[in-house]
Enzyme design. Structure first.
Site, PDB file in Angstrom:
ATOM      1  N   GLN A  78      70.556 -13.718 -27.934  1.00 33.90           N
ATOM      2  CA  GLN A  78      70.148 -13.298 -29.275  1.00 33.90           C
ATOM      3  C   GLN A  78      68.651 -13.002 -29.291  1.00 33.90           C
ATOM      4  O   GLN A  78      67.843 -13.832 -29.699  1.00 33.90           O
ATOM      5  CB  GLN A  78      70.491 -14.423 -30.268  1.00 33.90           C
ATOM      6  CG  GLN A  78      70.275 -14.082 -31.699  1.00 33.90           C
ATOM      7  CD  GLN A  78      71.343 -13.169 -32.233  1.00 33.90           C
ATOM      8  OE1 GLN A  78      72.501 -13.266 -31.874  1.00 33.90           O
ATOM      9  NE2 GLN A  78      70.954 -12.270 -33.096  1.00 33.90           N
ATOM     10  N   PHE A  79      68.266 -11.784 -28.862  1.00 35.10           N
ATOM     11  CA  PHE A  79      66.843 -11.447 -28.789  1.00 35.10           C
ATOM     12  C   PHE A  79      66.191 -11.439 -30.160  1.00 35.10           C
ATOM     13  O   PHE A  79      64.972 -11.622 -30.283  1.00 35.10           O
ATOM     14  CB  PHE A  79      66.627 -10.106 -28.077  1.00 35.10           C
ATOM     15  CG  PHE A  79      66.871  -8.896 -28.945  1.00 35.10           C
ATOM     16  CD1 PHE A  79      65.826  -8.310 -29.631  1.00 35.10           C
ATOM     17  CD2 PHE A  79      68.142  -8.358 -29.056  1.00 35.10           C
ATOM     18  CE1 PHE A  79      66.042  -7.194 -30.429  1.00 35.10           C
ATOM     19  CE2 PHE A  79      68.367  -7.247 -29.846  1.00 35.10           C
ATOM     20  CZ  PHE A  79      67.307  -6.662 -30.540  1.00 35.10           C
ATOM     21  N   THR A  80      66.965 -11.285 -31.227  1.00 33.10           N
ATOM     22  CA  THR A  80      66.378 -11.225 -32.563  1.00 33.10           C
ATOM     23  C   THR A  80      65.798 -12.570 -33.008  1.00 33.10           C
ATOM     24  O   THR A  80      65.088 -12.633 -34.010  1.00 33.10           O
ATOM     25  CB  THR A  80      67.399 -10.720 -33.606  1.00 33.10           C
ATOM     26  OG1 THR A  80      68.531 -11.594 -33.624  1.00 33.10           O
ATOM     27  CG2 THR A  80      67.846  -9.300 -33.289  1.00 33.10           C
TER      28      THR A  80
END
Length: 149
Positions: A78-80
């Protein structure tokens, strides 16, 4: 490295309508790798997460870990989680580690969980457009940052 841990009764990850990862009672973990993270950051989270005592014992107290209940885990990249929302209304993701740095750390983290004797650890697919379905049990959600451990 940032992790959002949700105590779940059930979770699954689908890509193009096909389930690629799932877990029953245990944790659904969103994992964000931040620029500058390293194996020591992953190790800190691996040493903490399986042992978090957030499952109820026979007295209704959050006193049991995933290891105690023979729980399962689903880990989703989950890069966000590296979003910077301090300026304007459009988040900046410049703080997220690039895939060539993030993928090995994500895989190292997953291997660490598997090595910690968690019953089952499944994943989504790094960088894919995933649909996540879960039943948050409680709800109980814990946010960890390796820099704070």
């Amino acid at each position: 490295m940032k992790a959002v841990i949700q105590r779940v009764a059930y979770a699954k990850c689908d890509i193009d309508g096909v389930t690629v990862g799932k877990c029953n009672k245990g944790f659904m973990i969103l994992l964000g790798v931040v620029e500058g993270d390293n194996k020591a950051d992953a190790d800190k989270l691996v040493k903490k997460i399986p042992y978090l005592r957030i499952f109820e014992d026979e007295n209704g107290k959050m006193n049991l870990s995933t290891l105690d209940i023979d729980g399962e885990m689903l880990v989703i990249s989950q890069f966000t989680l590296a979003a910077d929302c301090s300026h304007g209304r459009r988040p900046s993701f410049i703080g997220a580690a690039k895939p060539d740095e993030a993928i090995p750390l994500y895989e190292y983290f997953v291997k660490g969980l598997k090595d910690s004797c968690v019953k089952s650890v499944e994943t989504g697919e790094f960088g894919a457009d995933m649909q996540i379905e879960l039943v948050n049990d409680g709800p109980v959600t814990i946010i960890l940052d390796s820099k704070d451990l």
